[in-house]
Design a protein around this motif. Structure first.
Motif, PDB file in Angstrom:
ATOM      1  N   UNK A 110       0.837  -1.204   0.000  1.00 55.11           N
ATOM      2  CA  UNK A 110       0.000   0.000   0.000  1.00 55.11           C
ATOM      3  C   UNK A 110       0.872   1.254   0.000  1.00 55.11           C
ATOM      4  N   UNK A 111       1.938   1.258   0.798  1.00 60.27           N
ATOM      5  CA  UNK A 111       2.820   2.428   0.842  1.00 60.27           C
ATOM      6  C   UNK A 111       3.514   2.643  -0.506  1.00 60.27           C
ATOM      7  N   UNK A 112       3.860   1.574  -1.169  1.00 61.62           N
ATOM      8  CA  UNK A 112       4.478   1.696  -2.489  1.00 61.62           C
ATOM      9  C   UNK A 112       3.503   2.339  -3.472  1.00 61.62           C
ATOM     10  N   UNK A 113       2.263   1.865  -3.466  1.00 67.29           N
ATOM     11  CA  UNK A 113       1.268   2.393  -4.402  1.00 67.29           C
ATOM     12  C   UNK A 113       0.979   3.864  -4.135  1.00 67.29           C
ATOM     13  N   UNK A 119      -1.367   7.847  -8.140  1.00 68.94           N
ATOM     14  CA  UNK A 119      -2.320   7.251  -7.197  1.00 68.94           C
ATOM     15  C   UNK A 119      -2.495   8.169  -6.002  1.00 68.94           C
ATOM     16  N   UNK A 120      -3.737   8.495  -5.703  1.00 77.44           N
ATOM     17  CA  UNK A 120      -4.046   9.359  -4.562  1.00 77.44           C
ATOM     18  C   UNK A 120      -4.084   8.560  -3.269  1.00 77.44           C
ATOM     19  N   UNK A 121      -4.746   7.418  -3.297  1.00 77.42           N
ATOM     20  CA  UNK A 121      -4.762   6.541  -2.121  1.00 77.42           C
ATOM     21  C   UNK A 121      -4.987   5.106  -2.570  1.00 77.42           C
ATOM     22  N   UNK A 122      -4.616   4.165  -1.702  1.00 75.54           N
ATOM     23  CA  UNK A 122      -4.706   2.750  -2.053  1.00 75.54           C
ATOM     24  C   UNK A 122      -5.064   1.918  -0.834  1.00 75.54           C
ATOM     25  N   UNK A 123      -5.650   0.772  -1.092  1.00 69.37           N
ATOM     26  CA  UNK A 123      -5.975  -0.200  -0.057  1.00 69.37           C
ATOM     27  C   UNK A 123      -5.600  -1.579  -0.588  1.00 69.37           C
ATOM     28  N   UNK A 124      -4.811  -2.308   0.174  1.00 67.48           N
ATOM     29  CA  UNK A 124      -4.347  -3.624  -0.246  1.00 67.48           C
ATOM     30  C   UNK A 124      -4.689  -4.640   0.836  1.00 67.48           C
ATOM     31  N   UNK A 125      -5.331  -5.726   0.436  1.00 66.34           N
ATOM     32  CA  UNK A 125      -5.706  -6.782   1.369  1.00 66.34           C
ATOM     33  C   UNK A 125      -5.202  -8.126   0.861  1.00 66.34           C
ATOM     34  N   UNK A 126      -4.533  -8.836   1.737  1.00 71.32           N
ATOM     35  CA  UNK A 126      -4.111 -10.206   1.443  1.00 71.32           C
ATOM     36  C   UNK A 126      -5.119 -11.150   2.093  1.00 71.32           C
ATOM     37  N   UNK A 128      -5.880 -14.831   2.695  1.00 71.96           N
ATOM     38  CA  UNK A 128      -5.184 -16.113   2.639  1.00 71.96           C
ATOM     39  C   UNK A 128      -6.110 -17.191   2.098  1.00 71.96           C
ATOM     40  N   UNK A 129      -5.542 -18.150   1.365  1.00 66.61           N
ATOM     41  CA  UNK A 129      -4.098 -18.234   1.089  1.00 66.61           C
ATOM     42  C   UNK A 129      -3.678 -17.603  -0.243  1.00 66.61           C
ATOM     43  N   UNK A 130      -4.605 -17.512  -1.216  1.00 66.07           N
ATOM     44  CA  UNK A 130      -4.177 -17.172  -2.570  1.00 66.07           C
ATOM     45  C   UNK A 130      -4.943 -16.008  -3.186  1.00 66.07           C
ATOM     46  N   UNK A 131      -5.532 -15.136  -2.366  1.00 60.56           N
ATOM     47  CA  UNK A 131      -6.301 -14.011  -2.895  1.00 60.56           C
ATOM     48  C   UNK A 131      -5.630 -12.675  -2.542  1.00 60.56           C
ATOM     49  N   UNK A 132      -5.736 -11.746  -3.491  1.00 63.04           N
ATOM     50  CA  UNK A 132      -5.181 -10.407  -3.292  1.00 63.04           C
ATOM     51  C   UNK A 132      -6.202  -9.397  -3.808  1.00 63.04           C
ATOM     52  N   UNK A 133      -6.601  -8.461  -2.961  1.00 60.36           N
ATOM     53  CA  UNK A 133      -7.569  -7.434  -3.332  1.00 60.36           C
ATOM     54  C   UNK A 133      -6.909  -6.058  -3.243  1.00 60.36           C
ATOM     55  N   UNK A 134      -6.913  -5.320  -4.353  1.00 61.49           N
ATOM     56  CA  UNK A 134      -6.285  -3.999  -4.412  1.00 61.49           C
ATOM     57  C   UNK A 134      -7.340  -2.990  -4.870  1.00 61.49           C
ATOM     58  N   UNK A 135      -7.479  -1.922  -4.110  1.00 61.36           N
ATOM     59  CA  UNK A 135      -8.415  -0.851  -4.446  1.00 61.36           C
ATOM     60  C   UNK A 135      -7.659   0.472  -4.449  1.00 61.36           C
ATOM     61  N   UNK A 136      -7.746   1.205  -5.553  1.00 60.19           N
ATOM     62  CA  UNK A 136      -7.000   2.462  -5.668  1.00 60.19           C
ATOM     63  C   UNK A 136      -7.923   3.579  -6.130  1.00 60.19           C
ATOM     64  N   UNK A 137      -7.509   4.806  -5.838  1.00 58.99           N
ATOM     65  CA  UNK A 137      -8.137   5.995  -6.395  1.00 58.99           C
ATOM     66  C   UNK A 137      -7.063   6.767  -7.131  1.00 58.99           C
ATOM     67  N   UNK A 138      -7.227   6.880  -8.436  1.00 59.30           N
ATOM     68  CA  UNK A 138      -6.239   7.590  -9.241  1.00 59.30           C
ATOM     69  C   UNK A 138      -6.420   9.111  -9.117  1.00 59.30           C
ATOM     70  N   UNK A 139      -5.330   9.816  -9.266  1.00 54.46           N
ATOM     71  CA  UNK A 139      -5.421  11.272  -9.384  1.00 54.46           C
ATOM     72  C   UNK A 139      -6.056  11.591 -10.743  1.00 54.46           C
ATOM     73  N   UNK A 140      -6.933  12.582 -10.759  1.00 56.58           N
ATOM     74  CA  UNK A 140      -7.657  12.901 -11.982  1.00 56.58           C
ATOM     75  C   UNK A 140      -6.902  13.918 -12.836  1.00 56.58           C
ATOM     76  N   UNK A 141      -6.708  13.635 -14.118  1.00 59.13           N
ATOM     77  CA  UNK A 141      -6.059  14.601 -15.004  1.00 59.13           C
ATOM     78  C   UNK A 141      -6.878  15.882 -15.077  1.00 59.13           C
ATOM     79  N   UNK A 142      -6.216  17.010 -14.941  1.00 58.92           N
ATOM     80  CA  UNK A 142      -6.915  18.296 -14.919  1.00 58.92           C
ATOM     81  C   UNK A 142      -6.451  19.215 -16.043  1.00 58.92           C
TER      82      UNK A 142
END
Length: 285
Positions: A110-113, A119-126, A128-142
């Motif tokens: 999460x800190x890397x993302x 990327x404005x903010x991120x959420x990473x969940x592991x 177990x045993x074999x699933x990975x959930x990543x949720x991000x909010x991108x910065x919007x082009x202005x």
């Protein structure tokens, strides 16, 4: 001993079974040491990228081993991407589909993302045993910020997003000059109240980090003052509505002097040249 009982302690003599047990123990100890050494060497080779060359048979070894024990990245969920590809996100955190999740640190990922400039903010969940959930909010082009010969897509706060190509977002406002990236949000906010000017604006230049010059599709330039430029915009919009100030045939409109509008016409017929020259001033006091 007469009249009493004797207590005798008898030591167990060594047999060939004892020797065999000792041999097995030494053998197991040595085998364990060799295994640990092998793991350390393999980990060093993998970490150093010595087995990651194209065509390497060892490239997917960690993932295959992890799959055997149910620790491979077989179920990856990514949400929130709008302008970037999932591969760019996974590469940043060192994960690939089917690869190993052994030792994966969700907090570190999460800190890397969140350290990526798009990327404005991120959420990473592991899971177990074999699933990975990543949720991000991108910065919007202005807007697109031109600095020298380079073009950067920036967000509303002026932060550049290196992962986006400016050539693919030509519909965004183009600004140039030092400080333009952090001042453009205020400019766009003010212009949104004057659609007749906003819809014509092709680009805007920040001059000396103090004021704006607007470039319209018609070729007209509008020079705004350093102070009270919001009032100057309102005056230009009113004059455009009542006198078609930004019509064709005008080369530039100078609003830098308070209460005055200096207009430079692009072409004049001989009668107009004799009457007033190439520049005219409109008083608004």
């Amino acid at each position: 001993m007469s009249g009493g009982y004797g207590v005798y302690v008898r030591k167990r003599s060594s047999t060939w079974l004892d020797g065999l047990s000792a041999f097995r123990f030494r053998l197991a100890l040595r085998a364990g040491a060799v295994a640990v050494l092998g793991v350390v060497i393999a980990a060093g080779l993998l970490r150093g990228g010595h087995l990651d060359y194209e065509g390497s048979k060892w490239l997917m070894l960690p993932g295959k081993v992890a799959s055997l024990i149910g620790m491979a990245a077989e179920d990856i969920s990514i949400t929130g991407l709008e302008h970037h590809e999932p591969e760019a996100l996974l590469a940043a955190i060192g994960v690939q589909p089917g690869g190993s999740l052994m030792g994966f640190d969700a907090g570190h990922a999460r800190r890397i993302l969140e350290g990526l400039d798009w990327i404005e903010r991120a959420k990473v969940q592991r899971l177990f045993p074999n699933q990975l959930a990543v949720e991000v909010k991108e910065r919007q082009p202005f807007a697109i910020w031109q600095r020298g010969e380079s073009y950067y897509v920036i967000d509303r706060n002026g932060a550049a997003m290196s992962g986006l190509a400016a050539a693919k977002l030509v519909q965004l406002p183009l600004v140039t000059g030092e400080g333009a990236n952090t001042a453009v949000a205020d400019l766009v906010n003010q212009l949104s109240a004057y659609p007749s000017i906003m819809l014509q604006m092709k680009a805007a230049a920040r001059v000396g980090k103090r004021r704006w010059t607007l470039y319209l599709d018609s070729g007209i330039t509008v020079q705004l003052p350093e102070r009270d430029w919001q009032d100057a915009l309102r005056m230009a919009d009113e004059l455009n509505s009542t006198q078609q100030l930004l019509s064709r045939g005008i080369r530039s409109v100078d609003l830098r002097l308070a209460g005055r509008v200096i207009v430079e016409v692009a072409e004049l017929d001989p009668a107009e040249i004799e009457a007033g020259g190439m520049k005219t001033a409109v008083g608004t006091e």
